[in-house]
Scaffold this active site. Structure first.
Site, PDB file in Angstrom:
ATOM      1  N   ARG A  39       4.467   8.473  11.698  1.00  0.00           N
ATOM      2  CA  ARG A  39       4.657   9.207  10.442  1.00  0.00           C
ATOM      3  C   ARG A  39       3.972  10.552  10.599  1.00  0.00           C
ATOM      4  O   ARG A  39       2.770  10.607  10.866  1.00  0.00           O
ATOM      5  CB  ARG A  39       4.048   8.415   9.293  1.00  0.00           C
ATOM      6  CG  ARG A  39       4.222   9.019   7.905  1.00  0.00           C
ATOM      7  CD  ARG A  39       3.660   8.033   6.863  1.00  0.00           C
ATOM      8  NE  ARG A  39       3.988   8.387   5.495  1.00  0.00           N
ATOM      9  CZ  ARG A  39       3.150   9.002   4.667  1.00  0.00           C
ATOM     10  NH1 ARG A  39       1.934   9.335   5.058  1.00  0.00           N
ATOM     11  NH2 ARG A  39       3.518   9.260   3.417  1.00  0.00           N
ATOM     12  N   SER A 108      11.276   2.120   1.600  1.00  0.00           N
ATOM     13  CA  SER A 108      10.145   2.051   0.677  1.00  0.00           C
ATOM     14  C   SER A 108      10.649   1.671  -0.709  1.00  0.00           C
ATOM     15  O   SER A 108      11.635   2.235  -1.176  1.00  0.00           O
ATOM     16  CB  SER A 108       9.462   3.421   0.557  1.00  0.00           C
ATOM     17  OG  SER A 108       8.910   3.821   1.774  1.00  0.00           O
ATOM     18  N   LYS A 137      -0.605   8.745   0.016  1.00  0.00           N
ATOM     19  CA  LYS A 137       0.648   8.973  -0.717  1.00  0.00           C
ATOM     20  C   LYS A 137       0.264   9.546  -2.075  1.00  0.00           C
ATOM     21  O   LYS A 137       0.315   8.858  -3.104  1.00  0.00           O
ATOM     22  CB  LYS A 137       1.397   7.642  -0.872  1.00  0.00           C
ATOM     23  CG  LYS A 137       2.823   7.758  -1.347  1.00  0.00           C
ATOM     24  CD  LYS A 137       3.790   7.748  -0.206  1.00  0.00           C
ATOM     25  CE  LYS A 137       5.217   7.677  -0.726  1.00  0.00           C
ATOM     26  NZ  LYS A 137       6.188   7.659   0.367  1.00  0.00           N
TER      27      LYS A 137
HETATM   28  N1  TZP Z   1       3.987   4.519   1.136  1.00  0.00           N
HETATM   29  C1  TZP Z   1       3.515   3.913   0.045  1.00  0.00           C
HETATM   30  S1  TZP Z   1       1.821   3.901   0.045  1.00  0.00           S
HETATM   31  C2  TZP Z   1       1.745   4.690   1.541  1.00  0.00           C
HETATM   32  C3  TZP Z   1       3.028   4.950   1.992  1.00  0.00           C
HETATM   33  C4  TZP Z   1       3.371   5.624   3.242  1.00  0.00           C
HETATM   34  C5  TZP Z   1       0.491   5.046   2.235  1.00  0.00           C
HETATM   35  C6  TZP Z   1      -0.347   3.875   2.619  1.00  0.00           C
HETATM   36  O1  TZP Z   1      -1.495   4.351   3.259  1.00  0.00           O
HETATM   37  P1  TZP Z   1      -2.940   3.729   3.054  1.00  0.00           P
HETATM   38  O2  TZP Z   1      -3.871   4.719   3.707  1.00  0.00           O
HETATM   39  O3  TZP Z   1      -2.960   2.413   3.773  1.00  0.00           O
HETATM   40  O4  TZP Z   1      -3.178   3.605   1.583  1.00  0.00           O
END
Ligand code: TZP
Ligand code: MG
Length: 209
Positions: A39, A108, A137
């Site tokens: 990502r 997602s 996010k």
């Molecule tokens: N999509 C929904 S939450 C997220 C993504 C890409 C990020 C999750 O990252 P983290 O650091 O584990 O909260």
């Protein structure tokens, strides 16, 4: 795909410098990640493709599917195992036109309705969250853990459901107790002083599911 017990790790260039990415990828894989996604929000497609070509063989060696976020064209060009898209990234059919039939395609989702819709559309797996607000996010509210069990029982009996968003080793037991069988963990692994040990800890917790 296996329905249970999987740690989905993300090599997110928001947390890892490009020059450290391969070391981090190896640590996530050795630690026990069952899938690995690249990502790289805001990075040039050339950069992402070049890195993808380097991470892919590490995943192949570990026999772990390599997933590209957001860029079906790059996923197809490098021969990735999967592509992950968001709610605003078009339909499954549009992505399939680019990547073909063999590739895993994940979506997602942010509500039980979106989770069911993704299953009906034919996605291979879903992310479900963010469960908790997360700096990874920004701007998305946490949806909480109340609906995990229902989504897991319905959608999760057909395709893997990966809970995501603010999940850490410290709250993973609570997320599992709420019904989660698989999880994506980003910052808690990449910001750990020992990424491999952190991934191993999370993978062991999930393996009991
Ligand atoms: N999509 C929904 S939450 C997220 C993504 C890409 C990020 C999750 O990252 P983290 O650091 O584990 O909260
Ligand atoms: Mg996207």
């Amino acid at each position: 795909m296996t329905l249970h017990g999987q740690l989905y790790a993300i090599l997110d260039l928001g947390y890892v410098r490009e020059e450290d990415a391969l070391v981090a990828a190896k640590a996530l894989l050795t630690g026990g990640a069952s899938l690995l996604q690249l990502r790289a929000k805001g990075h040039a497609p050339e950069t992402i493709e070049a890195l993808a070509r380097q991470v892919l063989p590490l995943c192949r060696e570990a026999q772990v599917p390599f997933i590209v976020n957001d860029h079906p064209d790059i996923a197809a060009a490098v021969g990735a195992d999967g592509i992950h898209i968001g709610q605003d990234d078009g339909s499954l059919a549009e992505v399939r036109e680019i990547v073909g039939e063999g590739m895993l395609v994940g979506r997602s989702t942010h509500s039980p309705e979106q989770a069911r819709a993704a299953l009906e559309e034919g996605f291979d797996y879903i992310g479900f969250g963010p469960l908790f607000p997360t700096p990874t996010k920004l701007g998305r509210p946490g949806i909480g853990i109340e609906n995990i069990a229902a989504v897991q029982a319905t959608v999760g009996s057909k395709i893997p459901v990966f809970c995501i968003g603010g999940i850490k080793r410290t709250n993973l037991p609570e997320v599992i107790a709420a019904g989660a069988c698989n999880a994506v963990i980003v910052s808690d692994l990449l910001c750990a002083s020992d990424i491999e040990a952190a991934a191993h800890e999370a993978a062991v917790l999930l393996a009991s599911r």
